[in-house]
Design a protein around this motif. Structure first.
Motif, mmCIF file in Angstrom:
data_model
loop_
_atom_site.group_PDB
_atom_site.id
_atom_site.type_symbol
_atom_site.label_atom_id
_atom_site.label_comp_id
_atom_site.label_asym_id
_atom_site.label_seq_id
_atom_site.Cartn_x
_atom_site.Cartn_y
_atom_site.Cartn_z
ATOM 1 N N GLU A 47 84.197 2.991 78.501
ATOM 2 C CA GLU A 47 84.823 4.122 79.206
ATOM 3 C C GLU A 47 85.777 3.586 80.269
ATOM 4 O OE1 GLU A 47 82.740 8.019 80.444
ATOM 5 O OE2 GLU A 47 82.700 6.761 82.258
ATOM 6 N N TRP A 48 86.961 4.183 80.315
ATOM 7 C CA TRP A 48 88.003 3.700 81.226
ATOM 8 C C TRP A 48 88.432 4.792 82.180
ATOM 9 C CZ3 TRP A 48 90.527 -1.116 81.543
ATOM 10 C CH2 TRP A 48 90.009 -2.083 80.667
ATOM 11 N N LEU A 49 88.468 4.436 83.457
ATOM 12 C CA LEU A 49 89.037 5.319 84.464
ATOM 13 C C LEU A 49 90.550 5.268 84.332
ATOM 14 C CD1 LEU A 49 88.318 7.124 86.896
ATOM 15 C CD2 LEU A 49 88.658 5.110 88.345
ATOM 16 N N SER A 50 91.160 6.443 84.202
ATOM 17 C CA SER A 50 92.601 6.523 83.962
ATOM 18 C C SER A 50 93.220 7.539 84.905
ATOM 19 C CB SER A 50 92.879 6.932 82.509
ATOM 20 O OG SER A 50 92.215 6.054 81.618
ATOM 21 N N VAL A 51 94.524 7.450 85.074
ATOM 22 C CA VAL A 51 95.230 8.356 85.972
ATOM 23 C C VAL A 51 96.368 9.023 85.217
ATOM 24 C CG1 VAL A 51 96.779 6.542 86.827
ATOM 25 C CG2 VAL A 51 96.342 8.571 88.228
ATOM 26 N N THR A 72 78.456 0.855 74.679
ATOM 27 C CA THR A 72 77.085 0.812 74.186
ATOM 28 C C THR A 72 76.961 1.821 73.053
ATOM 29 O OG1 THR A 72 76.348 2.447 75.816
ATOM 30 C CG2 THR A 72 76.091 0.121 76.405
ATOM 31 N N MET A 73 75.964 1.628 72.212
ATOM 32 C CA MET A 73 75.702 2.547 71.118
ATOM 33 C C MET A 73 74.241 2.942 71.147
ATOM 34 S SD MET A 73 78.672 2.753 69.579
ATOM 35 C CE MET A 73 78.297 3.478 67.985
ATOM 36 N N GLY A 74 73.962 4.170 70.774
ATOM 37 C CA GLY A 74 72.592 4.624 70.648
ATOM 38 C C GLY A 74 71.971 4.124 69.355
ATOM 39 N N PRO A 75 70.807 4.623 69.007
ATOM 40 C CA PRO A 75 70.118 4.178 67.791
ATOM 41 C C PRO A 75 70.956 4.446 66.538
ATOM 42 C CG PRO A 75 68.678 5.516 69.173
ATOM 43 C CD PRO A 75 70.052 5.644 69.740
ATOM 44 N N ASP A 76 70.722 3.630 65.521
ATOM 45 C CA ASP A 76 71.389 3.821 64.231
ATOM 46 C C ASP A 76 70.630 4.920 63.484
ATOM 47 O OD1 ASP A 76 72.741 3.722 61.882
ATOM 48 O OD2 ASP A 76 72.401 1.597 61.488
ATOM 49 N N GLU A 98 74.601 15.777 70.944
ATOM 50 C CA GLU A 98 73.939 15.733 72.246
ATOM 51 C C GLU A 98 72.678 14.871 72.207
ATOM 52 O OE1 GLU A 98 73.165 19.636 73.734
ATOM 53 O OE2 GLU A 98 75.229 20.305 73.482
ATOM 54 N N LEU A 99 71.974 14.891 71.086
ATOM 55 C CA LEU A 99 70.688 14.196 70.970
ATOM 56 C C LEU A 99 70.813 12.770 70.446
ATOM 57 C CD1 LEU A 99 68.600 17.219 69.695
ATOM 58 C CD2 LEU A 99 68.277 16.017 71.866
ATOM 59 N N THR A 133 78.493 15.069 77.085
ATOM 60 C CA THR A 133 77.184 14.461 77.299
ATOM 61 C C THR A 133 77.248 13.046 77.859
ATOM 62 O OG1 THR A 133 77.132 13.695 75.004
ATOM 63 C CG2 THR A 133 76.090 15.803 75.467
ATOM 64 N N GLY A 134 78.419 12.457 77.911
ATOM 65 C CA GLY A 134 78.546 11.125 78.477
ATOM 66 C C GLY A 134 78.359 9.993 77.489
ATOM 67 N N ARG A 135 78.139 10.286 76.202
ATOM 68 C CA ARG A 135 78.018 9.200 75.235
ATOM 69 C C ARG A 135 79.381 8.560 75.019
ATOM 70 N NH1 ARG A 135 75.905 11.315 69.519
ATOM 71 N NH2 ARG A 135 76.595 9.248 68.865
#
Length: 249
Positions: A47-51, A72-76, A98-99, A133-135
């Motif tokens: 994730e990159w902070l951008s302007v 990062t990655m969640g479960p496969d 979401e899950l 959700t922030g993923r």
């Protein structure tokens, strides 16, 4: 902070132009102007902070400044669900994102009533859910495939949680308790008419399948999908241990 998924590569100083829909959302709906900060992610570079550097009638332009979170990655974890009515399948895709499902595979079973799904629309729903959700990735939504064909091409290294409404399978947490996390899994949810006897027999005979019951009540497909995803995540996924995050895409 507003988060947007974009296909472009992200690096310090990268100049980026949003597409028409995202430009309209940022400038007209959220009323962001030059100097506003936006978080960007692409499923690869974190994730990159951008302007915001420019707002015109044609597009909104941004410059990536610094990486705020590594990739990062969640479960496969795949969710395989029989195609159901449009509203319910849209809910399933949103909640799957979401899950933490990595992919949503649509299946055509012998008792499937609907045979079409607007994958482009479902992908947009998955994208919006990922942004909110922030993923750091967006789950893939795949075109419908016959269940028999899907099983024919199955990778035996991926465990299959088969949610069986027949009533004689072990409760889901009991079925999952001896299983291992950190490996590829899929969850299979049938149509609202249930699996046919032939489908159930074949699924029960698969060496990689784990039959499980979702309780004494018959659940609609969307409720079943949400319940199974939640319980799997709690038992084996990244709800059980944050160290399971960070696997390769």
């Amino acid at each position: 902070m507003i988060r947007l998924f974009i296909p472009h590569d992200l690096a310090a100083g990268a100049e980026l132009a949003l597409d028409h829909a995202q430009s309209h959302y940022l400038a007209s709906v959220m009323r962001q102007d030059v100097g506003a900060q936006v978080a960007l992610f692409n499923g690869r570079d974190g994730e990159w902070l951008s302007v915001v550097t420019a707002v015109t009638r044609r597009a909104v332009a941004l410059r990536a400044q610094s990486r705020s979170r590594p990739q990062t990655m969640g479960p496969d974890l795949d969710l395989i669900v029989a195609v159901v009515k449009r509203g319910r399948v849209e809910t399933i895709v949103e909640k799957a994102a979401e899950l933490g499902a990595r992919r949503v595979r649509l299946a055509l079973t012998e008792r499937t009533n609907a045979d079409r799904a607007r994958v482009e629309r479902l992908t947009a729903i998955a994208t919006e859910a990922a942004e909110q959700t922030g993923r750091l990735d967006v789950p893939a939504v795949l075109e419908p495939v016959k269940l028999s064909k899907l099983i024919d091409g199955w990778d035996a290294g991926r465990r299959l949680l088969f949610c069986d409404e027949a009533g004689d399978a072990s409760p889901i947490l009991e079925a999952l308790s001896p299983q291992a996390g950190g490996e590829p899994w899929a969850i299979l949810i049938g149509p609202e008419g249930g699996f046919s006897p032939a489908e159930r027999e074949r699924l029960r005979g698969l060496p990689y399948a784990v039959p499980a019951s979702l309780g004494p009540r018959i659940l609609r497909a969307d409720t079943a999908a949400i319940s199974a995803l939640t319980l799997w995540q709690a038992a084996l996924g990244d709800w059980a241990s944050p160290t399971r995050l960070g696997g390769a895409p």
